[in-house]
Design an enzyme around this catalytic site. Structure first.
Site, PDB file in Angstrom:
ATOM      1  N   LYS A   1     -19.867  14.871 -49.734  1.00 26.83           N
ATOM      2  CA  LYS A   1     -20.309  14.184 -50.946  1.00 26.83           C
ATOM      3  C   LYS A   1     -20.014  15.063 -52.161  1.00 26.83           C
ATOM      4  CE  LYS A   1     -24.441  11.872 -52.843  1.00 26.83           C
ATOM      5  NZ  LYS A   1     -25.856  11.539 -52.608  1.00 26.83           N
TER       6      LYS A   1
ATOM      7  N   SER B   1     -27.173   6.704 -53.028  1.00 22.61           N
ATOM      8  CA  SER B   1     -26.053   7.218 -53.793  1.00 22.61           C
ATOM      9  C   SER B   1     -24.898   7.763 -52.938  1.00 22.61           C
ATOM     10  CB  SER B   1     -26.530   8.334 -54.719  1.00 22.61           C
ATOM     11  OG  SER B   1     -27.005   9.422 -53.963  1.00 22.61           O
TER      12      SER B   1
ATOM     13  N   SER C   1     -30.905   7.952 -50.290  1.00 20.88           N
ATOM     14  CA  SER C   1     -29.466   7.969 -50.576  1.00 20.88           C
ATOM     15  C   SER C   1     -28.548   8.181 -49.371  1.00 20.88           C
ATOM     16  CB  SER C   1     -29.153   9.028 -51.627  1.00 20.88           C
ATOM     17  OG  SER C   1     -29.483   8.548 -52.896  1.00 20.88           O
TER      18      SER C   1
END
Lengths: 479, 94
Positions: free
Chosen positions: A79, A154, A178
């Site tokens: 990420k 996210s 997330s």
């Protein structure tokens, strides 16, 4: 060389590479090929690294020398808020568009030692603020199952990169859901570890008392393997737990008492198909020999109110460092202080600004007690609710999200509605306990099988119970 | 009830320049969020005390074995928006 990426697991890939069925270069090339085919549309990656094959070559040398570990040559995506030294990392924000990490996150250091291959950095809501990946400054990621829908967020890019077969496993981060919410939206397995078990050193801070790095994979076993590598005490993380706090696998029961907070399920907006799928899952767990127990978490209803006071407060503090002075974007204003104003105006997106402003409000002297202090006190009540529940049960189960993946743009103009999506995931971060989302069913819409997720929550440091019950539920057996 | 000048004041405290459109937009969006979190006020006022921020306490390392001066200088200076001879450059302050 045709590799069955769809059914590939870490163990299978490891065995194949060690036995010489294919090389790490073959495997990495197969994923690069998938990326080339699909990522133009899906946009799961912000950057695919230029040295993937070089990394794979090195892994092949290790494999040939007979010194390969389980993760040597295993492709992983990272990420865009986790630092890898010498590589770009932007947190999905314009303010860090050209920022290069100056050190390795602890989790990265651990993965490097194992010889993994970093494929690229994945798209995310800016600074992890959002639940759809629509808040990325670089455009949204699409759900691989239905490209008209969001993958969740996210960590939307991270999860979609695994779900689309563009990588084997991924690292994401979870502050209020997330990892688990996108895992649920894309039919993947995602773990939010106990707060303090995985080092946050080198993870860009959003809500420091909530953030945790965690793994995403197609199977519980893959997630477990990555978790076992990245966990552990780190003197560089001030809130890191001691290794002795971890519960041991040997203490995990075969037949468990599973708590269901039925009262907390009666929240508005729980989709009928999600509820049906949840009830079927409960029946399945009963058939597997587990005992279902009704539990009460009376203060859970305040979770979102607590979260959306504390998070903006922590965000407003954490984002203060992005001022255009030391690193990242700097725009020139009328004078020194005006540089801050114009840099932050241009470099930060709408959701980030909104949270900073709310955070500034709840922390201002007149409102501090009514909002910030009160929210922290209620957070303690929620923590106690879990504590009491875990005196009675081994694990708690809820849906992961109230509904399936929504359409791109559907909730973009209603932040409060977007926040309410987090109703089942947020309380877990408030209490700091670990939770995992596993696929449990589908809802058919427009001919698309949209996945539904089931969330298991365990007591502090009891990830082993989560792995055990999830494997049992998915009938996943370790060979 | 928030007003436009409240948003302006908060944005100034937060060092963010907002356009008029943004001010109106944020006012409209923040109001319902504050209304929603106001439900915290219903929670029994009997709870009081000093809240702990998180369960974990900060730890500090012993002040020893410091890195040699300059170890990270090049990497850090390379990320500065503007620098001169390893110094960070900003506009004149006084």
């Amino acid at each position: 060389m045709e590799i069955d990426l769809k059914n590939l697991t870490i163990k299978k890939a490891h065995e194949d590479m060690v036995s010489g069925k294919y090389s790490a270069v073959d495997l990495a090339s197969a994923y690069l090929e998938e990326i080339k085919k699909k990522d133009g549309e899906l946009h799961t990656y912000l950057e695919v690294y230029g040295d993937v094959l070089e990394q794979a070559n090195k892994a092949d040398e290790i494999i040939k020398s007979g010194k390969a570990g389980l993760l040597t040559g295993i492709p992983i995506s990272i990420k865009d808020n986790i630092l890898i030294k010498g590589r770009k990392v932007s947190a999905g924000s314009k303010i860090l568009e050209n920022y290069t990490a100056t050190y390795d996150a602890t989790v990265i250091e651990k993965l490097k030692k194992e010889g993994v291959i970093f494929i690229g950095r994945t798209n995310m809501d800016e600074f992890a603020m959002g639940g759809s990946t629509e808040n990325s400054a670089y455009g949204p990621t699409k759900n691989p199952i239905d490209v008209l829908r969001v993958p969740g967020g996210s960590s939307g890019g991270a999860v979609a990169s695994v779900a689309s077969g563009e990588v084997l496993v991924a690292l994401g981060s979870d502050t209020g859901g997330s990892i688990r919410q996108p895992a649920s939206f894309c039919g993947m397995v995602g773990l939010k570890p106990t707060y303090g078990l995985v080092s946050r050193y080198g993870l860009m801070a959003m809500g420091s008392s909530f953030d945790q790095i965690g793994p995403i994979g197609k199977t519980v076993e893959d997630v477990e393997i990555i978790f076992n590598v990245i966990k552990g005490n780190d003197p560089k993380d001030g809130t890191s737990l001691k290794n002795s706090d971890l519960k041991l696998e040997s203490t995990v029961k075969n037949k468990m008492k599973i708590g269901v907070p039925y009262d907390s399920l009666n929240v508005g907006g729980l989709d009928k198909d999600v509820l049906d799928s949840f009830n079927e899952s409960i029946e399945k767990l009963k058939k597997l020999g587990h005992e279902i127990v009704k539990i009460e978490l009376p203060n859970l209803k305040y979770s979102l109110a607590v979260y959306y006071v504390l998070i903006p407060a922590e965000v407003s503090s954490n984002m203060a460092r992005f001022d255009g002075v030391k690193y990242g974007l700097r725009l020139s204003g009328e004078n020194g202080i005006d540089d801050y104003f114009v840099t932050r105006a241009e470099g930060l997106g709408g959701e980030v600004k909104r949270r900073i402003i709310i955070g500034t409000y709840v922390l201002s002297s007149g409102y501090y007690d009514a909002y910030y202090n009160k929210a922290n006190l209620v957070r303690e009540l929620i923590r106690d609710d879990y504590k009491k529940a875990f005196e009675k049960v081994d694990v708690i189960v809820t849906p992961t999200t109230p509904s399936v993946a929504f359409k791109i743009g559907e909730k973009a103009n209603d932040p409060l509605q977007m926040y309410l999506e987090d109703i089942f995931t947020v309380p877990v971060n408030l209490a700091g306990v670990p939770a995992i989302s596993v696929p449990c069913g589908f809802k058919m819409i427009d001919g698309k099988k949209l996945p539904i997720g089931l969330q298991f929550i365990a007591n502090h440091c009891d990830e082993e119970t989560l792995f055990k019950i999830s494997k049992d539920f998915l009938c996943e057996f370790t060979l | 009830m928030l007003e436009i000048n409240d948003i302006e004041k908060l944005a100034t405290l937060a060092r963010i320049k907002l356009t008029d459109t943004e001010k109106t937009k944020f006012l409209k969006e923040i109001e319902p969020i504050l209304d929603y979190v106001a439900q915290l006020k219903e929670v029994s006022s009997s709870i009081s005390g000093t809240p702990k921020v998180g369960e974990h306490r900060n730890i500090a390392r012993p002040d020893e074995n410091a890195k040699e001066s300059g170890t990270h200088t090049d990497a850090l200076v390379a990320e500065m928006p503007e620098s001169e001879r390893n110094y960070l450059k900003v506009k004149k302050i006084l």
